[in-house]
Design a protein around this motif. Structure first.
Motif, PDB file in Angstrom:
ATOM      1  N   TYR A 127     -80.038  54.347  65.687  1.00  0.00           N
ATOM      2  CA  TYR A 127     -79.090  53.942  64.269  1.00  0.00           C
ATOM      3  C   TYR A 127     -79.198  52.127  65.546  1.00  0.00           C
ATOM      4  N   GLY A 128     -79.091  50.988  65.007  1.00  0.00           N
ATOM      5  CA  GLY A 128     -78.308  49.959  65.800  1.00  0.00           C
ATOM      6  C   GLY A 128     -76.623  50.013  65.862  1.00  0.00           C
ATOM      7  N   ALA A 129     -76.338  48.872  66.458  1.00  0.00           N
ATOM      8  CA  ALA A 129     -74.511  49.515  66.352  1.00  0.00           C
ATOM      9  C   ALA A 129     -74.855  48.790  64.587  1.00  0.00           C
ATOM     10  N   PHE A 130     -73.351  49.052  64.835  1.00  0.00           N
ATOM     11  CA  PHE A 130     -73.375  49.968  62.409  1.00  0.00           C
ATOM     12  C   PHE A 130     -72.144  48.579  62.548  1.00  0.00           C
ATOM     13  N   TYR A 131     -72.275  48.637  61.611  1.00  0.00           N
ATOM     14  CA  TYR A 131     -71.161  47.722  60.728  1.00  0.00           C
ATOM     15  C   TYR A 131     -71.044  48.122  59.418  1.00  0.00           C
ATOM     16  N   GLY A 132     -69.762  47.973  58.423  1.00  0.00           N
ATOM     17  CA  GLY A 132     -69.462  48.228  57.553  1.00  0.00           C
ATOM     18  C   GLY A 132     -68.347  49.211  57.355  1.00  0.00           C
ATOM     19  N   LYS A 182     -73.833  33.664  79.777  1.00  0.00           N
ATOM     20  CA  LYS A 182     -74.363  33.030  78.878  1.00  0.00           C
ATOM     21  C   LYS A 182     -74.452  34.085  77.987  1.00  0.00           C
ATOM     22  N   GLY A 183     -74.284  35.072  77.572  1.00  0.00           N
ATOM     23  CA  GLY A 183     -74.559  35.693  76.642  1.00  0.00           C
ATOM     24  C   GLY A 183     -75.431  36.008  75.924  1.00  0.00           C
ATOM     25  N   THR A 184     -76.461  36.029  76.930  1.00  0.00           N
ATOM     26  CA  THR A 184     -77.466  36.171  77.039  1.00  0.00           C
ATOM     27  C   THR A 184     -78.557  37.290  76.710  1.00  0.00           C
ATOM     28  N   GLY A 185     -78.008  38.879  76.360  1.00  0.00           N
ATOM     29  CA  GLY A 185     -78.214  39.975  76.390  1.00  0.00           C
ATOM     30  C   GLY A 185     -78.508  40.406  74.907  1.00  0.00           C
ATOM     31  N   TYR A 186     -79.331  40.526  74.570  1.00  0.00           N
ATOM     32  CA  TYR A 186     -79.594  41.255  72.723  1.00  0.00           C
ATOM     33  C   TYR A 186     -78.713  42.635  72.614  1.00  0.00           C
ATOM     34  N   SER A 187     -78.420  42.200  71.095  1.00  0.00           N
ATOM     35  CA  SER A 187     -78.207  43.403  70.620  1.00  0.00           C
ATOM     36  C   SER A 187     -78.705  43.760  69.087  1.00  0.00           C
ATOM     37  N   SER A 188     -79.155  44.425  68.488  1.00  0.00           N
ATOM     38  CA  SER A 188     -79.307  45.433  67.054  1.00  0.00           C
ATOM     39  C   SER A 188     -78.583  45.606  66.444  1.00  0.00           C
ATOM     40  N   TRP A 189     -77.883  45.157  65.046  1.00  0.00           N
ATOM     41  CA  TRP A 189     -77.545  45.935  63.949  1.00  0.00           C
ATOM     42  C   TRP A 189     -78.316  46.468  62.684  1.00  0.00           C
ATOM     43  N   VAL A 190     -76.914  47.082  62.120  1.00  0.00           N
ATOM     44  CA  VAL A 190     -77.472  47.657  61.243  1.00  0.00           C
ATOM     45  C   VAL A 190     -76.893  48.172  60.233  1.00  0.00           C
ATOM     46  N   HIS A 191     -76.542  47.853  59.051  1.00  0.00           N
ATOM     47  CA  HIS A 191     -75.662  48.206  57.913  1.00  0.00           C
ATOM     48  C   HIS A 191     -75.383  49.360  57.810  1.00  0.00           C
ATOM     49  N   LEU A 192     -73.857  50.234  57.891  1.00  0.00           N
ATOM     50  CA  LEU A 192     -74.065  51.220  57.690  1.00  0.00           C
ATOM     51  C   LEU A 192     -74.810  51.977  55.899  1.00  0.00           C
ATOM     52  N   ARG A 249     -90.216  64.590  55.350  1.00  0.00           N
ATOM     53  CA  ARG A 249     -89.532  65.969  56.147  1.00  0.00           C
ATOM     54  C   ARG A 249     -90.224  64.755  57.608  1.00  0.00           C
ATOM     55  N   VAL A 250     -89.883  63.346  57.493  1.00  0.00           N
ATOM     56  CA  VAL A 250     -91.168  62.814  59.217  1.00  0.00           C
ATOM     57  C   VAL A 250     -90.651  63.809  60.507  1.00  0.00           C
ATOM     58  N   HIS A 251     -91.752  63.229  60.817  1.00  0.00           N
ATOM     59  CA  HIS A 251     -91.110  64.037  62.368  1.00  0.00           C
ATOM     60  C   HIS A 251     -91.188  62.538  63.348  1.00  0.00           C
ATOM     61  N   GLY A 252     -90.437  62.188  64.820  1.00  0.00           N
ATOM     62  CA  GLY A 252     -90.663  61.115  65.622  1.00  0.00           C
ATOM     63  C   GLY A 252     -89.510  60.149  65.477  1.00  0.00           C
ATOM     64  N   VAL A 253     -89.282  59.344  66.165  1.00  0.00           N
ATOM     65  CA  VAL A 253     -88.360  58.098  66.794  1.00  0.00           C
ATOM     66  C   VAL A 253     -88.607  56.872  65.910  1.00  0.00           C
ATOM     67  N   PHE A 254     -87.567  56.693  65.294  1.00  0.00           N
ATOM     68  CA  PHE A 254     -87.322  55.686  64.685  1.00  0.00           C
ATOM     69  C   PHE A 254     -86.097  54.402  64.493  1.00  0.00           C
ATOM     70  N   ASN A 255     -86.537  53.466  65.078  1.00  0.00           N
ATOM     71  CA  ASN A 255     -85.295  52.348  65.190  1.00  0.00           C
ATOM     72  C   ASN A 255     -85.167  52.130  63.993  1.00  0.00           C
ATOM     73  N   ILE A 256     -83.755  52.458  63.664  1.00  0.00           N
ATOM     74  CA  ILE A 256     -82.588  51.808  62.668  1.00  0.00           C
ATOM     75  C   ILE A 256     -81.830  50.479  62.721  1.00  0.00           C
ATOM     76  N   VAL A 257     -82.406  49.628  62.628  1.00  0.00           N
ATOM     77  CA  VAL A 257     -81.714  48.235  62.318  1.00  0.00           C
ATOM     78  C   VAL A 257     -82.917  47.484  62.237  1.00  0.00           C
ATOM     79  N   SER A 264     -80.135  41.094  58.075  1.00  0.00           N
ATOM     80  CA  SER A 264     -79.931  40.415  58.860  1.00  0.00           C
ATOM     81  C   SER A 264     -78.071  40.691  59.059  1.00  0.00           C
ATOM     82  N   TRP A 265     -77.831  40.751  60.664  1.00  0.00           N
ATOM     83  CA  TRP A 265     -75.922  41.003  60.373  1.00  0.00           C
ATOM     84  C   TRP A 265     -75.001  39.744  60.086  1.00  0.00           C
ATOM     85  N   ARG A 266     -76.780  38.488  60.113  1.00  0.00           N
ATOM     86  CA  ARG A 266     -75.941  37.371  59.539  1.00  0.00           C
ATOM     87  C   ARG A 266     -75.292  37.021  57.814  1.00  0.00           C
ATOM     88  N   LEU A 267     -76.191  37.623  57.219  1.00  0.00           N
ATOM     89  CA  LEU A 267     -75.905  38.293  55.549  1.00  0.00           C
ATOM     90  C   LEU A 267     -74.398  39.024  55.930  1.00  0.00           C
TER      91      LEU A 267
END
Length: 312
Positions: free
Chosen positions: A176-181, A202-212, A226-234, A300-303
């Motif tokens: 999971y990305g950084a949670f908000y919600g 300069k705040g150049t580091g990237y982050s990924s977010w995801v709503h709860l 019943r999936v297998h593996g790693v998934f980026n939930i962002v 998008s976190w913008r929304l």
């Protein structure tokens, strides 16, 4: 399906359990305190008090539920369990969570084996912690950065261990990305409004977010398929701190964040904060969207920030 949600009263569990119930699954969800049993039963699930650090407690709860799948969402990051957020000392702040992600994982896996649970889904993390080389957006094929030698290492290593163990039994890890919600970033918003959440360098580091709610819907798909593996939930919009933090302040009705130099931030907030803000790598959700058929309510976190803070 019979679904066992370990950590069903946490910020994600409170969004996940109702979605599972709404799709017709028979859900047993755990909490560490009797005070939260009604919260779970109100969502339509069977509520059980369980101590994730007690192997006997975990074994008994899983045996009684006889689940088709275990979903591991146990953490102890709330103010009740961990106290005030301490980003400078994540080893202290996440001490109990790290135990739940090591000892607790071991107990759940042992219980799954004892009862013969055929599928296991666990919580991972993918926000700013992609390897700090190459591009700014990483896939599941790219290594994670464990920040070896820093106070963040213990927690990131615990997450890496979960991936190794769960993939080893054919399970799935939802990074999971950084949670908000609801209830997820109240402490951060409070700091932003007090102008105590500055930009570093300069705040150049990237982050990924995801709503709860989006994180929960992806997890439901992983359970059902019943999936297998790693998934980026962002979400679809990994972005540098120089973009998301001022926008969060704007949505919160706060003044723009102050800016502090790297040397001072390292002294005041520690290595993790500096890496996140200046060198962090975000993540791509292409695999989850393609393989799970995942559709986001908030692409998008913008929304999402705007919608979430308009309701608060």
């Amino acid at each position: 399906m019979r679904v066992f949600v370990a950590g069903g009263s946490g910020v994600l569990g409170r969004r996940l359990v109702p979605q599972l119930v709404a799709r017709g699954h028979e859900v047993t969800a755990t909490t560490t305190t009797k005070a939260k049993l009604d919260l779970i039963t109100a969502a339509g699930a069977e509520a059980v008090v369980m101590d994730g650090l007690d192997g006997a407690s975990v074994g008994e709860a899983v045996a009684l539920a006889k689940p088709d799948v275990i979903v591991h969402q146990m953490t102890a990051i709330s103010m009740t369990h961990a106290g005030k957020p301490d980003i400078k000392h994540p080893d202290r702040w996440f001490a109990k969570t790290n135990r739940l992600r090591t000892e607790g994982t071991d107990h759940l896996l042992a219980a799954a084996e004892a009862v013969g649970v055929p599928h296991f889904v666990a919580q991972g993390y993918a926000s700013w912690n992609g390897i700090r080389e190459g591009g700014w957006v990483k896939t599941e094929e790219d290594p994670l950065d464990l920040l070896d030698g820093t106070a963040a290492y213990a927690g990131l290593k615990a997450l890496s261990r979960i991936e190794d163990l769960v993939l080893g039994i054919g399970g799935a890890v939802m990074r999971y990305g950084a949670f908000y919600g609801p209830g997820a970033i109240d402490d951060q918003v409070e700091l932003v409004r007090k102008r105590q959440y500055p930009l570093v360098g300069k705040g150049t580091g990237y982050s990924s977010w995801v709503h709860l709610d989006d994180a929960a819907s992806a997890t439901v798909l992983a359970v059902e398929q019943r999936v297998h593996g790693v998934f980026n939930i962002v979400d679809d919009d990994p972005a540098p701190a120089s973009e998301w933090l001022p926008y969060l302040a704007e949505c919160a009705g706060a003044k723009p964040p102050m800016r502090v130099p790297v040397w001072l931030a390292r002294r005041l907030a520690g290595d993790q904060a500096v890496v996140m803000m200046t060198e962090g790598r975000g993540f791509s959700n292409a695999k989850a969207k393609k393989e799970l058929g995942w559709e986001l309510r908030y692409p998008s976190w913008r929304l999402g920030f705007k919608a979430e803070l308009a309701e608060s």
